[in-house]
Write an enzyme that holds these catalytic residues in place. Structure first.
Site, short mmCIF file in Angstrom:
data_model
loop_
_atom_site.label_atom_id
_atom_site.label_comp_id
_atom_site.label_asym_id
_atom_site.label_seq_id
_atom_site.Cartn_x
_atom_site.Cartn_y
_atom_site.Cartn_z
N GLN A 38 8.91 6.05 -2.34
CA GLN A 38 8.88 4.56 -1.92
C GLN A 38 9.34 3.82 -3.00
OE1 GLN A 38 4.36 4.51 -1.89
NE2 GLN A 38 4.18 5.78 -3.62
N GLN A 69 -12.22 -0.81 -6.67
CA GLN A 69 -12.36 0.47 -7.42
C GLN A 69 -13.65 0.85 -7.29
OE1 GLN A 69 -9.25 1.39 -7.80
NE2 GLN A 69 -7.84 0.28 -9.12
N ASP A 162 -8.43 7.25 -1.58
CA ASP A 162 -7.96 6.11 -2.19
C ASP A 162 -6.26 5.97 -1.72
OD1 ASP A 162 -7.10 3.50 -3.36
OD2 ASP A 162 -7.22 4.40 -5.18
N SER A 163 -5.99 5.58 -0.40
CA SER A 163 -4.48 5.71 0.03
C SER A 163 -3.90 4.37 -0.02
CB SER A 163 -4.40 6.39 1.19
OG SER A 163 -5.18 5.52 2.47
#
Length: 294
Positions: A38, A69, A162-163
């Protein structure tokens, strides 16, 4: 279309949120390159500090990252009676690892991030988050989280995904097969928590992700958090538990205000935990349809 305009960054993605864009005034483009997976960019903004952007989508800013978070970490951790061993899939900026490591019952954190360039950039340019990657509790693996889970079973108390959004390298992390892999990797009574998008723009995505979870876990729900620089200013998490008695709406672990201060918690407490599951009626109606399908 290049999202960098003179002096501004605009997040434009017509597949995920058509017709909607968030813009931040940019003081400097600190880093920009294409990794194997990416485009990775860090910009310094006038109002939100340094900002990590992957494939043109804002992942976190120094000003408001703590809300996301803390919640993706402590909603599942405080719903588990004894979360000793935690797996984080994704989370390459290090913020989730930083928060999970704060929980006093957590002894071991395993993290799997597919893009080593995100790890490198976060350590260098986002140190307040990147510090989590090098915590003594953390064992860091560079690789595919889906493939990692295929090699592990019955190992973790909590799995946090946590994508990035469901395009590109993170797409497979929103499928039912992924939730099945997480289920198999949990210890008895284990809990999963996955980023699940915003109901304001992607309600069908939210309900589909909850359906995947609900089809495999006896208890599943959706909670929300306010993050101003995410689309609509809100994002949510799907949580699933193997123990039918799990009550996500009532935390098992409650920290005192002095403990929260010592942990440098800025968003999460037990009241915010409970409030995360108080949803608007239109969301409740959509999610209730998922529940009745099981």
């Amino acid at each position: 279309m290049d999202a960098i305009k003179p002096g501004w960054f605009s997040e434009i993605n017509n597949d995920l949120w058509p017709g909607v864009s968030l813009s931040l005034e940019v003081l400097d483009v600190i880093h920009r390159e294409r990794s194997e997976y990416q485009e990775v960019m860090v910009v310094d903004t006038k109002s939100h500090g340094r900002t990590l952007i992957l494939d043109g989508i804002i992942q976190c800013t120094e000003k408001d990252e703590f809300s996301y978070q803390e919640m993706i970490a402590f909603l599942p951790l405080c719903s588990h009676p004894n979360p000793k061993t935690v797996l984080i899939v994704g989370g390459g900026d290090g913020g989730v690892a930083r928060e999970v490591a704060k929980h006093p019952l957590v002894e071991r954190i395993v993290q799997v991030e597919i893009d080593s360039k995100v790890l490198e950039v976060s350590r260098k340019y986002l140190p307040t988050m990147g510090v989590g990657l090098d915590h003594p509790k953390v064992t860091l693996n560079v690789g595919d989280g889906f493939q990692f889970l295929q090699r592990h079973s019955g190992e973790f108390d909590v799995i946090i995904t946590d994508s990035s959004d469901p395009i590109g390298p993170a797409e497979c992390l929103f499928h039912e097969s992924y939730f099945n892999l997480m289920k198999n990797a949990l210890k008895p009574g284990g809990i999963v928590c996955s980023q699940a998008g915003t109901a304001w723009l992607n309600l069908s995505h939210v309900t589909q992700t909850l359906q995947h979870c609900k089809s495999l876990f006896p208890v599943a729900t959706y909670g929300i958090v306010s993050v101003p620089t995410y689309p609509t200013g809100q994002i949510g998490f799907v949580l699933g538990g193997l123990n039918p008695e799990t009550n996500f709406k009532e935390p098992k672990k409650v920290f005192s205000h002095s403990e929260l201060d010592e942990m440098n918690m800025k968003y999460y407490d037990d009241d915010v935990h409970r409030a995360a599951f108080i949803l608007p009626r239109f969301i409740i109606k959509a999610l209730n349809e998922v529940v009745t399908k099981k």
